[in-house]
Structure formats: C-alpha cells, structure tokens
Design a protein around this motif. Sequence first.
Motif, PDB file in Angstrom:
ATOM      1  N   ILE A   1      46.278  32.320  43.932  1.00  0.00           N
ATOM      2  CA  ILE A   1      47.724  31.825  44.092  1.00  0.00           C
ATOM      3  C   ILE A   1      47.538  30.193  43.473  1.00  0.00           C
ATOM      4  O   ILE A   1      46.510  29.592  43.763  1.00  0.00           O
ATOM      5  CB  ILE A   1      47.753  31.652  45.766  1.00  0.00           C
ATOM      6  CG1 ILE A   1      49.295  31.000  45.690  1.00  0.00           C
ATOM      7  CG2 ILE A   1      46.905  31.079  46.522  1.00  0.00           C
ATOM      8  CD1 ILE A   1      50.067  31.369  47.308  1.00  0.00           C
ATOM      9  N   TYR A   2      48.512  29.572  42.897  1.00  0.00           N
ATOM     10  CA  TYR A   2      48.348  28.423  42.574  1.00  0.00           C
ATOM     11  C   TYR A   2      49.020  27.350  43.699  1.00  0.00           C
ATOM     12  O   TYR A   2      50.008  27.659  44.059  1.00  0.00           O
ATOM     13  CB  TYR A   2      49.177  28.235  41.088  1.00  0.00           C
ATOM     14  CG  TYR A   2      48.629  28.860  39.857  1.00  0.00           C
ATOM     15  CD1 TYR A   2      47.567  27.933  39.409  1.00  0.00           C
ATOM     16  CD2 TYR A   2      49.032  30.066  39.530  1.00  0.00           C
ATOM     17  CE1 TYR A   2      46.979  28.471  38.103  1.00  0.00           C
ATOM     18  CE2 TYR A   2      48.424  30.284  38.280  1.00  0.00           C
ATOM     19  CZ  TYR A   2      47.406  29.863  37.871  1.00  0.00           C
ATOM     20  OH  TYR A   2      46.742  30.203  36.588  1.00  0.00           O
ATOM     21  N   GLN A   3      48.395  26.254  43.923  1.00  0.00           N
ATOM     22  CA  GLN A   3      48.451  25.482  44.696  1.00  0.00           C
ATOM     23  C   GLN A   3      48.285  24.028  44.332  1.00  0.00           C
ATOM     24  O   GLN A   3      47.661  23.709  43.284  1.00  0.00           O
ATOM     25  CB  GLN A   3      47.602  25.663  46.291  1.00  0.00           C
ATOM     26  CG  GLN A   3      47.808  27.110  46.785  1.00  0.00           C
ATOM     27  CD  GLN A   3      47.398  27.148  48.055  1.00  0.00           C
ATOM     28  OE1 GLN A   3      48.116  27.024  48.989  1.00  0.00           O
ATOM     29  NE2 GLN A   3      46.196  27.216  48.370  1.00  0.00           N
ATOM     30  N   ASP A   4      48.990  23.068  45.234  1.00  0.00           N
ATOM     31  CA  ASP A   4      48.637  21.672  44.815  1.00  0.00           C
ATOM     32  C   ASP A   4      48.468  20.925  46.082  1.00  0.00           C
ATOM     33  O   ASP A   4      49.099  20.863  46.916  1.00  0.00           O
ATOM     34  CB  ASP A   4      49.615  20.887  44.007  1.00  0.00           C
ATOM     35  CG  ASP A   4      49.564  19.743  43.642  1.00  0.00           C
ATOM     36  OD1 ASP A   4      48.834  18.895  44.148  1.00  0.00           O
ATOM     37  OD2 ASP A   4      50.177  19.360  42.467  1.00  0.00           O
TER      38      ASP A   4
ATOM     39  N   MET B   1      46.799  17.493  43.168  1.00  0.00           N
ATOM     40  CA  MET B   1      46.378  18.229  41.725  1.00  0.00           C
ATOM     41  C   MET B   1      46.522  19.722  41.918  1.00  0.00           C
ATOM     42  O   MET B   1      46.201  20.233  42.991  1.00  0.00           O
ATOM     43  CB  MET B   1      44.936  17.928  41.488  1.00  0.00           C
ATOM     44  CG  MET B   1      44.283  18.420  40.209  1.00  0.00           C
ATOM     45  SD  MET B   1      42.421  17.963  39.666  1.00  0.00           S
ATOM     46  CE  MET B   1      41.784  19.259  41.026  1.00  0.00           C
ATOM     47  N   ARG B   2      46.973  20.317  40.857  1.00  0.00           N
ATOM     48  CA  ARG B   2      47.213  21.852  40.878  1.00  0.00           C
ATOM     49  C   ARG B   2      46.106  22.540  40.558  1.00  0.00           C
ATOM     50  O   ARG B   2      45.053  22.169  39.785  1.00  0.00           O
ATOM     51  CB  ARG B   2      48.138  22.284  39.767  1.00  0.00           C
ATOM     52  CG  ARG B   2      48.448  23.820  39.553  1.00  0.00           C
ATOM     53  CD  ARG B   2      49.496  24.041  38.734  1.00  0.00           C
ATOM     54  NE  ARG B   2      49.543  25.366  38.127  1.00  0.00           N
ATOM     55  CZ  ARG B   2      50.487  25.930  37.634  1.00  0.00           C
ATOM     56  NH1 ARG B   2      51.676  25.515  37.854  1.00  0.00           N
ATOM     57  NH2 ARG B   2      50.222  27.217  37.055  1.00  0.00           N
ATOM     58  N   VAL B   3      45.717  23.423  41.692  1.00  0.00           N
ATOM     59  CA  VAL B   3      44.423  24.563  41.748  1.00  0.00           C
ATOM     60  C   VAL B   3      44.566  25.783  41.594  1.00  0.00           C
ATOM     61  O   VAL B   3      45.881  25.996  42.207  1.00  0.00           O
ATOM     62  CB  VAL B   3      43.428  24.109  42.769  1.00  0.00           C
ATOM     63  CG1 VAL B   3      42.907  22.560  42.605  1.00  0.00           C
ATOM     64  CG2 VAL B   3      44.173  24.209  43.921  1.00  0.00           C
ATOM     65  N   LYS B   4      43.932  26.643  41.216  1.00  0.00           N
ATOM     66  CA  LYS B   4      43.871  27.887  41.375  1.00  0.00           C
ATOM     67  C   LYS B   4      42.980  28.577  42.472  1.00  0.00           C
ATOM     68  O   LYS B   4      41.944  28.376  42.334  1.00  0.00           O
ATOM     69  CB  LYS B   4      43.664  28.683  40.052  1.00  0.00           C
ATOM     70  CG  LYS B   4      43.985  30.208  40.219  1.00  0.00           C
ATOM     71  CD  LYS B   4      44.073  30.888  38.828  1.00  0.00           C
ATOM     72  CE  LYS B   4      42.749  31.131  38.097  1.00  0.00           C
ATOM     73  NZ  LYS B   4      42.808  31.960  36.793  1.00  0.00           N
ATOM     74  N   ASN B   5      43.592  29.106  43.398  1.00  0.00           N
ATOM     75  CA  ASN B   5      42.679  29.775  44.616  1.00  0.00           C
ATOM     76  C   ASN B   5      42.684  31.235  44.789  1.00  0.00           C
ATOM     77  O   ASN B   5      43.770  31.791  44.351  1.00  0.00           O
ATOM     78  CB  ASN B   5      43.105  29.026  46.007  1.00  0.00           C
ATOM     79  CG  ASN B   5      43.157  27.499  46.100  1.00  0.00           C
ATOM     80  OD1 ASN B   5      44.100  26.859  46.234  1.00  0.00           O
ATOM     81  ND2 ASN B   5      41.907  27.081  46.031  1.00  0.00           N
ATOM     82  N   ARG B   6      41.822  31.725  45.563  1.00  0.00           N
ATOM     83  CA  ARG B   6      41.855  33.000  45.735  1.00  0.00           C
ATOM     84  C   ARG B   6      42.938  32.988  46.821  1.00  0.00           C
ATOM     85  O   ARG B   6      43.209  32.309  47.638  1.00  0.00           O
ATOM     86  CB  ARG B   6      40.708  33.712  46.435  1.00  0.00           C
ATOM     87  CG  ARG B   6      39.391  33.598  45.581  1.00  0.00           C
ATOM     88  CD  ARG B   6      39.443  34.582  44.425  1.00  0.00           C
ATOM     89  NE  ARG B   6      38.286  34.571  43.705  1.00  0.00           N
ATOM     90  CZ  ARG B   6      38.046  35.308  42.651  1.00  0.00           C
ATOM     91  NH1 ARG B   6      39.166  36.110  42.201  1.00  0.00           N
ATOM     92  NH2 ARG B   6      36.848  35.423  42.181  1.00  0.00           N
ATOM     93  N   LEU B   7      43.699  34.422  46.842  1.00  0.00           N
ATOM     94  CA  LEU B   7      44.797  34.407  47.759  1.00  0.00           C
ATOM     95  C   LEU B   7      43.980  34.848  49.189  1.00  0.00           C
ATOM     96  O   LEU B   7      43.866  36.196  49.143  1.00  0.00           O
ATOM     97  CB  LEU B   7      45.750  35.525  47.407  1.00  0.00           C
ATOM     98  CG  LEU B   7      47.036  35.720  48.476  1.00  0.00           C
ATOM     99  CD1 LEU B   7      47.658  34.456  48.934  1.00  0.00           C
ATOM    100  CD2 LEU B   7      47.903  36.647  48.191  1.00  0.00           C
ATOM    101  N   LEU B   8      43.694  34.224  49.897  1.00  0.00           N
ATOM    102  CA  LEU B   8      42.835  34.322  51.176  1.00  0.00           C
ATOM    103  C   LEU B   8      41.420  35.217  50.757  1.00  0.00           C
ATOM    104  O   LEU B   8      40.858  34.614  49.902  1.00  0.00           O
ATOM    105  CB  LEU B   8      43.633  35.078  52.300  1.00  0.00           C
ATOM    106  CG  LEU B   8      44.941  34.351  52.694  1.00  0.00           C
ATOM    107  CD1 LEU B   8      45.677  35.258  53.787  1.00  0.00           C
ATOM    108  CD2 LEU B   8      44.386  33.293  53.551  1.00  0.00           C
ATOM    109  N   ASN B   9      41.413  36.167  51.174  1.00  0.00           N
ATOM    110  CA  ASN B   9      40.059  37.135  50.840  1.00  0.00           C
ATOM    111  C   ASN B   9      40.513  38.365  50.253  1.00  0.00           C
ATOM    112  O   ASN B   9      39.703  39.390  50.246  1.00  0.00           O
ATOM    113  CB  ASN B   9      39.317  37.376  52.041  1.00  0.00           C
ATOM    114  CG  ASN B   9      38.751  36.185  52.648  1.00  0.00           C
ATOM    115  OD1 ASN B   9      38.065  35.495  51.882  1.00  0.00           O
ATOM    116  ND2 ASN B   9      39.303  35.842  53.971  1.00  0.00           N
ATOM    117  N   PHE B  10      41.905  38.343  49.641  1.00  0.00           N
ATOM    118  CA  PHE B  10      42.198  39.295  48.782  1.00  0.00           C
ATOM    119  C   PHE B  10      41.673  39.010  47.423  1.00  0.00           C
ATOM    120  O   PHE B  10      42.305  38.472  46.527  1.00  0.00           O
ATOM    121  CB  PHE B  10      43.717  39.607  48.891  1.00  0.00           C
ATOM    122  CG  PHE B  10      44.143  39.983  50.324  1.00  0.00           C
ATOM    123  CD1 PHE B  10      44.073  41.253  50.676  1.00  0.00           C
ATOM    124  CD2 PHE B  10      44.762  39.214  50.963  1.00  0.00           C
ATOM    125  CE1 PHE B  10      44.694  41.675  51.906  1.00  0.00           C
ATOM    126  CE2 PHE B  10      45.267  39.266  52.121  1.00  0.00           C
ATOM    127  CZ  PHE B  10      45.250  40.723  52.845  1.00  0.00           C
TER     128      PHE B  10
END
Length: 248
Positions: free
Chosen positions: A15-18, A1-10
């Motif tokens: 960043i979109y990931q699955d 499932m596609r999710v939207k995450n923080r890009l590490l701790n910036f």
Amino acid sequence: MRVKNRLLNFHDMIIYQDNDYFLFSLDTVLLANFVTLKLTDKKIIDLCSGNGPVPMLMSFRTKARIFGVEIQKYIYDMAVDSVKENKLDKQIEFINADVKELDKIYESGAFDVVTCNPPYFKYQSNSLVNENIGKKIARHEVLVNLEDIISKSSYLLKNGGTLAIVHRPERLIEIINLMQKYNIEPKKMQLVYPKSGKNANMLLIEGIKNGKTGLKVLEPLIVHDEVGNYVPKIRKMFGSDNDVAEEL
C-alpha cells in the motif's frame, strides 16, 4: 513523503502511504473485518476511502466488485497505484469524487454494502485542528459530515443493503438517530476498548436499509493485553503473528 509499505502482514500486498497525510490505522482494519459480507453481494462501495485500505482488506473476504470514493486527488492517486500494483484493479475501482455528489454518479439502490471510516470530529471555524490540510480533512468534518455520509449511504443502498461505520462512542446516539432518519435500522454494534479496564475509544455499528428493529450488541473487543501486546483476535486480522507494517 510517499512510501511503499507492506499491507499489514499480508506479505504479497503493498500500500502506498504518505507520512505527511493520514496513515491508515486500527479502526480501518476493524471496519474491514466487522462488516457483514454475503456471497450474494455484487457491488460494495467504501466512502472516504483514503489510500484504499478498506477496499483492499475487504477483497480477502468477498468476490464482489468494490468501489472506493476519495475526494483528495493525491491520496486517491495512491489508492489507484496500490490497487494496480496488487493486481486488484479488476475487482477494485476508485473514483476521485465528493461523497455529497454521488447521487450524480450512481443510481439509487446501486449497492449491496456501504462502508465508511469517516472524519470523527465536528468542525467549526474556531476548532483546534491540524494545520496539515490532508490530516484536517481526514480527521474533521471539513468537507463532509456524519449526516452527509448516512444520507448518501441510504441513497446508494438497495433495500436490505448494509451500512457499516467505524466511529467514536461519544457520537453513538447521533449515529443511531441519523440512521433511523434515513431508513437504516441499526442491527449490529460493538464497542472497542484499548485495554481491559479502560473506556471504549472506538465504535463499530452496522445497519440495514429498511430493516426490522432489533439491535445485537456484540461482546466487547479488547485490543491490547495487560502488557500492551495485541490480543490474538486482533493479530489475526493483520494476516500473521507480526503486528508491524514493513517499509519497503
């Protein structure tokens, strides 16, 4: 499932990931921090970009124009969406293409820097691989192999340009042989260890097209301390003292 995450701790970056495909991991972060970037660099290209973490992380270190190449359309689309949402589309551009076909898209010597976090494992028809096609392509040399990566990097690089790769230590000799075959002289190398007392499990290596001989081996990079926490040098690469990407 596609999710939207923080890009590490910036914290202002996403960043979109699955989870059903291949999430970026520490090797990506190490590559983006290891590669030598100069003020004079104008154009950088990242091969096998996945959903785009290396170009986005490099954007903190350079003003150069950055291109990313990803063959899987669904993953390419996530990279494009991430760059647009982060308002990086004036600096970063992704193309949905096969690395082996880049000589039909770009002129020889068009780039100052090439980076790549390629598939690590050789592939044969009887290889034991993940049945998920996205993960199989990311991990195994199904669509592109190490020689393809290095030969196309040599084509793309200007004279004196830089190639930086993250890979597995067991393929070091092969990497060096292929670099020299395609006129890229290894200049900088670092082995990465999960913990003190353990064997190295990652390799960072950089070469210069038509460079002079002379390889600098950097001090070993230890990832975790004795209790399993990231060491300060690694934590700094994540953008803060926290070490977990947050799901939005």
